[in-house]
Design a protein around this motif. Sequence first.
Motif, mmCIF file in Angstrom:
data_model
loop_
_atom_site.group_PDB
_atom_site.id
_atom_site.type_symbol
_atom_site.label_atom_id
_atom_site.label_comp_id
_atom_site.label_asym_id
_atom_site.label_seq_id
_atom_site.Cartn_x
_atom_site.Cartn_y
_atom_site.Cartn_z
ATOM 1 N N PRO A 180 -29.763 8.689 30.807
ATOM 2 C CA PRO A 180 -29.912 8.990 29.379
ATOM 3 C C PRO A 180 -31.327 8.774 28.848
ATOM 4 O O PRO A 180 -31.637 9.238 27.745
ATOM 5 C CB PRO A 180 -28.916 8.038 28.709
ATOM 6 C CG PRO A 180 -28.744 6.923 29.679
ATOM 7 C CD PRO A 180 -28.866 7.549 31.037
ATOM 8 N N THR A 181 -32.179 8.113 29.605
ATOM 9 C CA THR A 181 -33.577 7.996 29.171
ATOM 10 C C THR A 181 -34.351 9.273 29.476
ATOM 11 O O THR A 181 -35.441 9.478 28.937
ATOM 12 C CB THR A 181 -34.285 6.814 29.857
ATOM 13 O OG1 THR A 181 -34.407 7.066 31.265
ATOM 14 C CG2 THR A 181 -33.524 5.517 29.634
ATOM 15 N N PHE B 86 -31.228 14.381 27.026
ATOM 16 C CA PHE B 86 -30.681 14.172 25.682
ATOM 17 C C PHE B 86 -29.730 15.316 25.325
ATOM 18 O O PHE B 86 -30.051 16.489 25.559
ATOM 19 C CB PHE B 86 -31.820 14.113 24.648
ATOM 20 C CG PHE B 86 -31.371 13.758 23.261
ATOM 21 C CD1 PHE B 86 -31.226 12.431 22.890
ATOM 22 C CD2 PHE B 86 -31.103 14.747 22.323
ATOM 23 C CE1 PHE B 86 -30.817 12.089 21.606
ATOM 24 C CE2 PHE B 86 -30.692 14.429 21.043
ATOM 25 C CZ PHE B 86 -30.548 13.083 20.678
ATOM 26 N N LEU C 274 -36.436 15.425 29.236
ATOM 27 C CA LEU C 274 -37.625 14.913 28.563
ATOM 28 C C LEU C 274 -38.895 15.528 29.144
ATOM 29 O O LEU C 274 -39.813 15.902 28.405
ATOM 30 C CB LEU C 274 -37.676 13.382 28.694
ATOM 31 C CG LEU C 274 -38.840 12.682 28.013
ATOM 32 C CD1 LEU C 274 -38.845 12.958 26.512
ATOM 33 C CD2 LEU C 274 -38.774 11.184 28.278
ATOM 34 N N GLU D 281 -32.087 9.666 16.155
ATOM 35 C CA GLU D 281 -31.771 9.268 17.535
ATOM 36 C C GLU D 281 -32.679 9.991 18.510
ATOM 37 O O GLU D 281 -33.172 9.406 19.495
ATOM 38 C CB GLU D 281 -30.309 9.597 17.827
ATOM 39 C CG GLU D 281 -29.849 9.235 19.226
ATOM 40 C CD GLU D 281 -28.436 9.706 19.522
ATOM 41 O OE1 GLU D 281 -28.012 9.583 20.699
ATOM 42 O OE2 GLU D 281 -27.756 10.209 18.599
ATOM 43 N N PHE D 282 -32.935 11.290 18.267
ATOM 44 C CA PHE D 282 -33.800 12.067 19.155
ATOM 45 C C PHE D 282 -35.228 11.520 19.144
ATOM 46 O O PHE D 282 -35.852 11.371 20.200
ATOM 47 C CB PHE D 282 -33.803 13.536 18.722
ATOM 48 C CG PHE D 282 -34.743 14.402 19.516
ATOM 49 C CD1 PHE D 282 -34.381 14.891 20.758
ATOM 50 C CD2 PHE D 282 -36.007 14.701 19.026
ATOM 51 C CE1 PHE D 282 -35.251 15.682 21.498
ATOM 52 C CE2 PHE D 282 -36.888 15.489 19.752
ATOM 53 C CZ PHE D 282 -36.505 15.978 20.986
ATOM 54 N N ARG E 293 -36.260 8.518 18.493
ATOM 55 C CA ARG E 293 -36.292 7.239 19.223
ATOM 56 C C ARG E 293 -36.247 7.475 20.727
ATOM 57 O O ARG E 293 -36.903 6.766 21.500
ATOM 58 C CB ARG E 293 -35.115 6.353 18.786
ATOM 59 C CG ARG E 293 -35.263 5.813 17.371
ATOM 60 C CD ARG E 293 -34.214 4.768 17.055
ATOM 61 N NE ARG E 293 -32.871 5.321 17.031
ATOM 62 C CZ ARG E 293 -32.288 5.835 15.966
ATOM 63 N NH1 ARG E 293 -32.953 5.912 14.818
ATOM 64 N NH2 ARG E 293 -31.052 6.299 16.013
ATOM 65 N N TRP E 294 -35.456 8.455 21.151
ATOM 66 C CA TRP E 294 -35.374 8.788 22.584
ATOM 67 C C TRP E 294 -36.719 9.275 23.107
ATOM 68 O O TRP E 294 -37.156 8.860 24.187
ATOM 69 C CB TRP E 294 -34.304 9.869 22.790
ATOM 70 C CG TRP E 294 -34.228 10.421 24.166
ATOM 71 C CD1 TRP E 294 -33.754 9.791 25.283
ATOM 72 C CD2 TRP E 294 -34.635 11.727 24.585
ATOM 73 N NE1 TRP E 294 -33.840 10.629 26.358
ATOM 74 C CE2 TRP E 294 -34.370 11.823 25.977
ATOM 75 C CE3 TRP E 294 -35.175 12.827 23.929
ATOM 76 C CZ2 TRP E 294 -34.650 12.972 26.715
ATOM 77 C CZ3 TRP E 294 -35.452 13.976 24.652
ATOM 78 C CH2 TRP E 294 -35.192 14.045 26.019
ATOM 79 N N ARG F 84 -39.410 6.220 23.195
ATOM 80 C CA ARG F 84 -39.120 4.934 23.848
ATOM 81 C C ARG F 84 -40.048 4.688 25.035
ATOM 82 O O ARG F 84 -40.585 5.594 25.634
ATOM 83 C CB ARG F 84 -37.673 4.881 24.301
ATOM 84 C CG ARG F 84 -37.301 5.764 25.474
ATOM 85 C CD ARG F 84 -35.897 5.506 25.947
ATOM 86 N NE ARG F 84 -34.913 5.754 24.909
ATOM 87 C CZ ARG F 84 -33.596 5.586 25.062
ATOM 88 N NH1 ARG F 84 -33.134 5.164 26.216
ATOM 89 N NH2 ARG F 84 -32.761 5.847 24.099
#
Length: 259
Positions: free
Chosen positions: A203-204, A207, A217, A252-253, A255-256, A259
């Motif tokens: 999940p890192t 998305f 990503l 949320e996006f 922050r993803w 990170r």
Amino acid sequence: MPKALNILMLEDEPLVAISLLNLVQEIEPAASITGPIASVREAQEWLDTHPSPDLVLADIQLADGISLDVFAHRPLDCPIIFTTAYNEYAIRAFKLNSVDYLLKPIEKEDLKAALDKFHLLQDKFKNTSYLSQMQELFANFAQQNKKYKTRFSVHQGRSMILIPVEDIVCFGKEEYIYLLSTDGKKYLSDYRSLDEVAELLDPTQFFRANRQYLVALNALEGFRSDDWGKLKLKLKVSPGEEVTVSREKAGEFRRWVER
């Protein structure tokens, strides 16, 4: 004299079902076994029209999806022993009333140990506080030990080829689930839902942008916000339409990404 167990079996492979049925009858000769039920749809229909069994033996992969989806939208007040050829779904399984998670081929000793554990915890499964603590403990352990897929097999004509995760732009949903690679090619997969794919991905690095797309990503070049707060993504390769993230998921996006 202890009450005979009522067991529900969810399994879509006939030979595996016969083998598992024989093992259960050897270990629990007095048990009453319903099934095997081969699909998510049939399992949901059965549970909607019958009292809960004492125990569920559930293969993760069923004919029309994953058995975890059977329990996703309905509370189940009995424990489950999951069986599978893969370990990618362990975290989600342990968030349910999971007694054990057995990898195929299933050995008699492993099944007996799982059933012994069930008998040991049978009364405690009626204690919701204890059950919640155990689910959290198992889920944390599974999270720490989970290994995500590093490559996916997809169809190319009559052949299957492997695509490394670093070469994936996104997974998309049309009438089927497909993979879009960095060379701009779309490949048909055997997965039945994006939820199923998401369970297998780090999940890192991936998305769930919306109902149609799971984006990588390393394939993201940038994004912009429209007048309503929705995010429009710019991918290295376009799937053919604009990929957006709703205003509700925009935070949320971000922050993803950062990170």
